[in-house]
Design a protein around this motif. Structure first.
Motif, PDB file in Angstrom:
ATOM      1  N   HIS A 165     -26.944  13.803 -12.255  1.00 31.30           N
ATOM      2  CA  HIS A 165     -25.528  14.080 -12.444  1.00 31.30           C
ATOM      3  C   HIS A 165     -24.770  12.927 -11.806  1.00 31.30           C
ATOM      4  O   HIS A 165     -24.965  12.619 -10.626  1.00 31.30           O
ATOM      5  CB  HIS A 165     -25.139  15.408 -11.812  1.00 31.30           C
ATOM      6  CG  HIS A 165     -25.444  16.580 -12.687  1.00 31.30           C
ATOM      7  ND1 HIS A 165     -25.020  17.860 -12.403  1.00 31.30           N
ATOM      8  CD2 HIS A 165     -26.103  16.662 -13.877  1.00 31.30           C
ATOM      9  CE1 HIS A 165     -25.425  18.683 -13.367  1.00 31.30           C
ATOM     10  NE2 HIS A 165     -26.085  17.973 -14.256  1.00 31.30           N
ATOM     11  N   LEU A 166     -23.907  12.293 -12.586  1.00 29.78           N
ATOM     12  CA  LEU A 166     -23.269  11.045 -12.197  1.00 29.78           C
ATOM     13  C   LEU A 166     -21.806  11.261 -11.822  1.00 29.78           C
ATOM     14  O   LEU A 166     -21.006  11.720 -12.641  1.00 29.78           O
ATOM     15  CB  LEU A 166     -23.345  10.040 -13.343  1.00 29.78           C
ATOM     16  CG  LEU A 166     -24.756   9.793 -13.911  1.00 29.78           C
ATOM     17  CD1 LEU A 166     -24.673   8.895 -15.132  1.00 29.78           C
ATOM     18  CD2 LEU A 166     -25.674   9.207 -12.854  1.00 29.78           C
ATOM     19  N   ARG A 167     -21.462  10.910 -10.592  1.00 29.05           N
ATOM     20  CA  ARG A 167     -20.090  11.025 -10.106  1.00 29.05           C
ATOM     21  C   ARG A 167     -19.867   9.938  -9.056  1.00 29.05           C
ATOM     22  O   ARG A 167     -20.794   9.550  -8.353  1.00 29.05           O
ATOM     23  CB  ARG A 167     -19.848  12.408  -9.494  1.00 29.05           C
ATOM     24  CG  ARG A 167     -18.406  12.681  -9.092  1.00 29.05           C
ATOM     25  CD  ARG A 167     -18.269  14.075  -8.499  1.00 29.05           C
ATOM     26  NE  ARG A 167     -18.812  15.079  -9.397  1.00 29.05           N
ATOM     27  CZ  ARG A 167     -19.089  16.333  -9.037  1.00 29.05           C
ATOM     28  NH1 ARG A 167     -18.886  16.723  -7.798  1.00 29.05           N
ATOM     29  NH2 ARG A 167     -19.579  17.182  -9.917  1.00 29.05           N
ATOM     30  N   GLN A 168     -18.647   9.449  -8.969  1.00 29.48           N
ATOM     31  CA  GLN A 168     -18.338   8.389  -8.010  1.00 29.48           C
ATOM     32  C   GLN A 168     -17.095   8.755  -7.197  1.00 29.48           C
ATOM     33  O   GLN A 168     -16.218   9.499  -7.673  1.00 29.48           O
ATOM     34  CB  GLN A 168     -18.102   7.067  -8.747  1.00 29.48           C
ATOM     35  CG  GLN A 168     -17.895   5.857  -7.879  1.00 29.48           C
ATOM     36  CD  GLN A 168     -19.085   5.528  -6.990  1.00 29.48           C
ATOM     37  OE1 GLN A 168     -19.303   6.182  -5.966  1.00 29.48           O
ATOM     38  NE2 GLN A 168     -19.852   4.505  -7.376  1.00 29.48           N
ATOM     39  N   GLU A 195     -11.021   9.361 -10.866  1.00 28.28           N
ATOM     40  CA  GLU A 195     -10.850   9.827 -12.246  1.00 28.28           C
ATOM     41  C   GLU A 195     -11.947   9.315 -13.168  1.00 28.28           C
ATOM     42  O   GLU A 195     -12.288   9.961 -14.154  1.00 28.28           O
ATOM     43  CB  GLU A 195      -9.502   9.367 -12.794  1.00 28.28           C
ATOM     44  CG  GLU A 195      -8.319  10.157 -12.292  1.00 28.28           C
ATOM     45  CD  GLU A 195      -7.040   9.653 -12.908  1.00 28.28           C
ATOM     46  OE1 GLU A 195      -6.404  10.414 -13.662  1.00 28.28           O
ATOM     47  OE2 GLU A 195      -6.660   8.499 -12.648  1.00 28.28           O
ATOM     48  N   THR A 196     -12.471   8.153 -12.854  1.00 36.08           N
ATOM     49  CA  THR A 196     -13.467   7.554 -13.735  1.00 36.08           C
ATOM     50  C   THR A 196     -14.685   7.082 -12.940  1.00 36.08           C
ATOM     51  O   THR A 196     -14.600   6.783 -11.754  1.00 36.08           O
ATOM     52  CB  THR A 196     -12.877   6.347 -14.499  1.00 36.08           C
ATOM     53  OG1 THR A 196     -12.422   5.368 -13.564  1.00 36.08           O
ATOM     54  CG2 THR A 196     -11.725   6.793 -15.386  1.00 36.08           C
ATOM     55  N   PHE A 197     -15.785   6.996 -13.645  1.00 32.83           N
ATOM     56  CA  PHE A 197     -17.046   6.529 -13.084  1.00 32.83           C
ATOM     57  C   PHE A 197     -17.011   5.000 -13.056  1.00 32.83           C
ATOM     58  O   PHE A 197     -16.912   4.353 -14.095  1.00 32.83           O
ATOM     59  CB  PHE A 197     -18.198   7.040 -13.948  1.00 32.83           C
ATOM     60  CG  PHE A 197     -19.556   6.661 -13.444  1.00 32.83           C
ATOM     61  CD1 PHE A 197     -20.061   7.244 -12.290  1.00 32.83           C
ATOM     62  CD2 PHE A 197     -20.336   5.746 -14.133  1.00 32.83           C
ATOM     63  CE1 PHE A 197     -21.324   6.909 -11.820  1.00 32.83           C
ATOM     64  CE2 PHE A 197     -21.606   5.398 -13.676  1.00 32.83           C
ATOM     65  CZ  PHE A 197     -22.097   5.984 -12.519  1.00 32.83           C
ATOM     66  N   SER A 198     -17.068   4.434 -11.862  1.00 35.68           N
ATOM     67  CA  SER A 198     -16.963   2.983 -11.709  1.00 35.68           C
ATOM     68  C   SER A 198     -17.588   2.592 -10.373  1.00 35.68           C
ATOM     69  O   SER A 198     -18.328   3.375  -9.776  1.00 35.68           O
ATOM     70  CB  SER A 198     -15.495   2.545 -11.772  1.00 35.68           C
ATOM     71  OG  SER A 198     -14.747   3.180 -10.748  1.00 35.68           O
ATOM     72  N   LEU A 210     -22.939  12.666 -17.171  1.00 36.91           N
ATOM     73  CA  LEU A 210     -21.685  12.378 -16.475  1.00 36.91           C
ATOM     74  C   LEU A 210     -21.059  13.671 -15.966  1.00 36.91           C
ATOM     75  O   LEU A 210     -21.046  14.679 -16.670  1.00 36.91           O
ATOM     76  CB  LEU A 210     -20.705  11.687 -17.421  1.00 36.91           C
ATOM     77  CG  LEU A 210     -21.003  10.222 -17.749  1.00 36.91           C
ATOM     78  CD1 LEU A 210     -20.249   9.798 -19.001  1.00 36.91           C
ATOM     79  CD2 LEU A 210     -20.647   9.318 -16.569  1.00 36.91           C
ATOM     80  N   GLU A 211     -20.554  13.633 -14.744  1.00 38.24           N
ATOM     81  CA  GLU A 211     -19.841  14.780 -14.194  1.00 38.24           C
ATOM     82  C   GLU A 211     -18.775  14.251 -13.223  1.00 38.24           C
ATOM     83  O   GLU A 211     -18.763  14.573 -12.039  1.00 38.24           O
ATOM     84  CB  GLU A 211     -20.789  15.757 -13.499  1.00 38.24           C
ATOM     85  CG  GLU A 211     -20.166  17.124 -13.304  1.00 38.24           C
ATOM     86  CD  GLU A 211     -21.097  18.103 -12.613  1.00 38.24           C
ATOM     87  OE1 GLU A 211     -21.050  19.285 -12.956  1.00 38.24           O
ATOM     88  OE2 GLU A 211     -21.873  17.682 -11.725  1.00 38.24           O
ATOM     89  N   VAL A 271     -18.743   2.546 -18.788  1.00 40.18           N
ATOM     90  CA  VAL A 271     -19.349   2.047 -17.554  1.00 40.18           C
ATOM     91  C   VAL A 271     -20.787   2.541 -17.414  1.00 40.18           C
ATOM     92  O   VAL A 271     -21.695   1.772 -17.068  1.00 40.18           O
ATOM     93  CB  VAL A 271     -18.516   2.468 -16.328  1.00 40.18           C
ATOM     94  CG1 VAL A 271     -19.237   2.100 -15.033  1.00 40.18           C
ATOM     95  CG2 VAL A 271     -17.151   1.810 -16.367  1.00 40.18           C
ATOM     96  N   ALA A 272     -21.016   3.815 -17.700  1.00 37.52           N
ATOM     97  CA  ALA A 272     -22.370   4.365 -17.582  1.00 37.52           C
ATOM     98  C   ALA A 272     -23.326   3.689 -18.552  1.00 37.52           C
ATOM     99  O   ALA A 272     -24.491   3.431 -18.217  1.00 37.52           O
ATOM    100  CB  ALA A 272     -22.341   5.871 -17.815  1.00 37.52           C
ATOM    101  N   ASN A 273     -22.853   3.387 -19.753  1.00 38.36           N
ATOM    102  CA  ASN A 273     -23.698   2.675 -20.722  1.00 38.36           C
ATOM    103  C   ASN A 273     -24.094   1.303 -20.203  1.00 38.36           C
ATOM    104  O   ASN A 273     -25.204   0.833 -20.464  1.00 38.36           O
ATOM    105  CB  ASN A 273     -22.968   2.532 -22.063  1.00 38.36           C
ATOM    106  CG  ASN A 273     -23.161   3.737 -22.967  1.00 38.36           C
ATOM    107  OD1 ASN A 273     -24.250   4.294 -23.062  1.00 38.36           O
ATOM    108  ND2 ASN A 273     -22.090   4.167 -23.621  1.00 38.36           N
TER     109      ASN A 273
END
Length: 311
Positions: free
Chosen positions: A239-242, A250-253, A277-278, A301-303
């Motif tokens: 599970h992806l979170r930043q 607000e965004t994954f970065s 993504l979460e 970004v995840a890609n």
């Protein structure tokens, strides 16, 4: 919005002192045939709540937004088989795959566990036509938001039931992935470690919720990466979170967690988990973009971060 109580404590001595003594743990991962990045419904719920909307009021319209972001794979949270059956036609309408689903369970008391296991099995049967490979479960705490830890007897009961459920899901060709929030990391992470050490790796995999491990250990990358060293071979899903300065963005970065290092560590042990993504919001998160735009950026970004895995 409703929140889980977030304690920020973990005694990491068990990780530092005991890692070399622990047995090697391996997990035969299921192959996700179509390599796509999924997104959990919860992140969308938080964006909708911020705008005064209800994700479930019109799920058809909500999934239209989901699809408009460019996402092609959906991880819903399911409570029963009826919800699952109603969801399948909408997945077909929007051409969404469902590699995994998230299901809560209550496994630390025998009577509740029997009912909970049956509910999960009913959901598994209902979603089997969708080709789902992973069921993620986070066993309930004694009380959401409470401070009480489970007793040793309750942890023993829970581990036994978790293993039982994982073995049963093989009937549908599905893998059970154990998920945590921060509660399981209290008291030297005794609940988390007992679940991992007292279940059969062939029955119970790990859904590594990267940021909950980070936050639950007092915002510690050391604890996060030590857990990867200990149980990396069992990771079936991420599970992806930043966050930045501890606050969910607000965004994954780029941010507090070094995802490039995580990717490198998993590559070294030849583990390619299902990616979900979460990127959720909390009260102090920035407010600059809407849900569709945020998830477009997440996906881009995840890609890039996981590009070698998606070939």
């Amino acid at each position: 919005m409703n929140k889980i109580n977030r304690r920020r404590f973990l005694n990491t001595a068990i990780l530092a002192a005991g890692a070399s003594a622990l047995p090697e743990i391996t997990f035969a991962q299921e192959t996700i045939e179509k390599k796509q990045i999924s997104c959990n419904q919860y992140s969308w719920i938080t964006f909708y709540q911020r705008d005064g909307k209800d994700w479930f009021a019109n799920l058809d319209s909500s999934l239209a937004d989901f699809s408009a972001s460019g996402l092609k794979a959906y991880e819903p949270g399911l409570n029963n088989k009826d919800e699952a059956k109603k969801l399948l036609p909408l997945l077909k309408k929007y051409k969404l795959s469902m590699p995994s689903v998230y299901v809560n369970s209550s496994l630390h008391e025998a009577a509740e566990a029997e009912k909970s296991i049956q509910t999960v099995m009913d959901i598994a049967e209902a979603i089997s036509p969708a080709g789902t490979k992973i069921i993620v479960t986070n066993p309930n705490p004694v009380k959401w938001g409470g401070q009480e830890n489970k007793s040793d007897e309750q942890l023993t009961e829970q581990a036994s039931n978790l293993d039982k459920l994982g073995a049963a899901l093989k009937k549908y060709g599905m893998t059970l992935a154990y998920h945590t929030h921060d509660v399981e990391l209290r008291a030297a992470a005794r609940e988390f470690h007992h679940m991992m050490l007292s279940t059969n790796p062939q029955n119970v995999a790990l859904c590594l919720d990267v940021h909950w491990i980070y936050r639950g250990s007092g915002n510690s990358e050391i604890a996060l990466f030590d857990i990867v060293k200990l149980y990396g071979k069992r990771i079936a899903e991420l599970h992806l979170r930043q966050s930045k300065n501890g606050i969910w963005q607000e965004t994954f970065s780029d941010g507090d967690i070094d995802y490039q290092k995580l990717v490198k560590m998993l590559k070294e042990i030849s583990v390619k988990p299902n990616l979900v993504l979460e990127q959720c919001l909390e009260e102090t998160s920035p407010k600059t973009v809407d849900g569709i735009e945020a998830h477009k950026r997440d996906l881009a970004v995840a890609n890039e971060v996981f590009k070698d895995w998606l070939k």
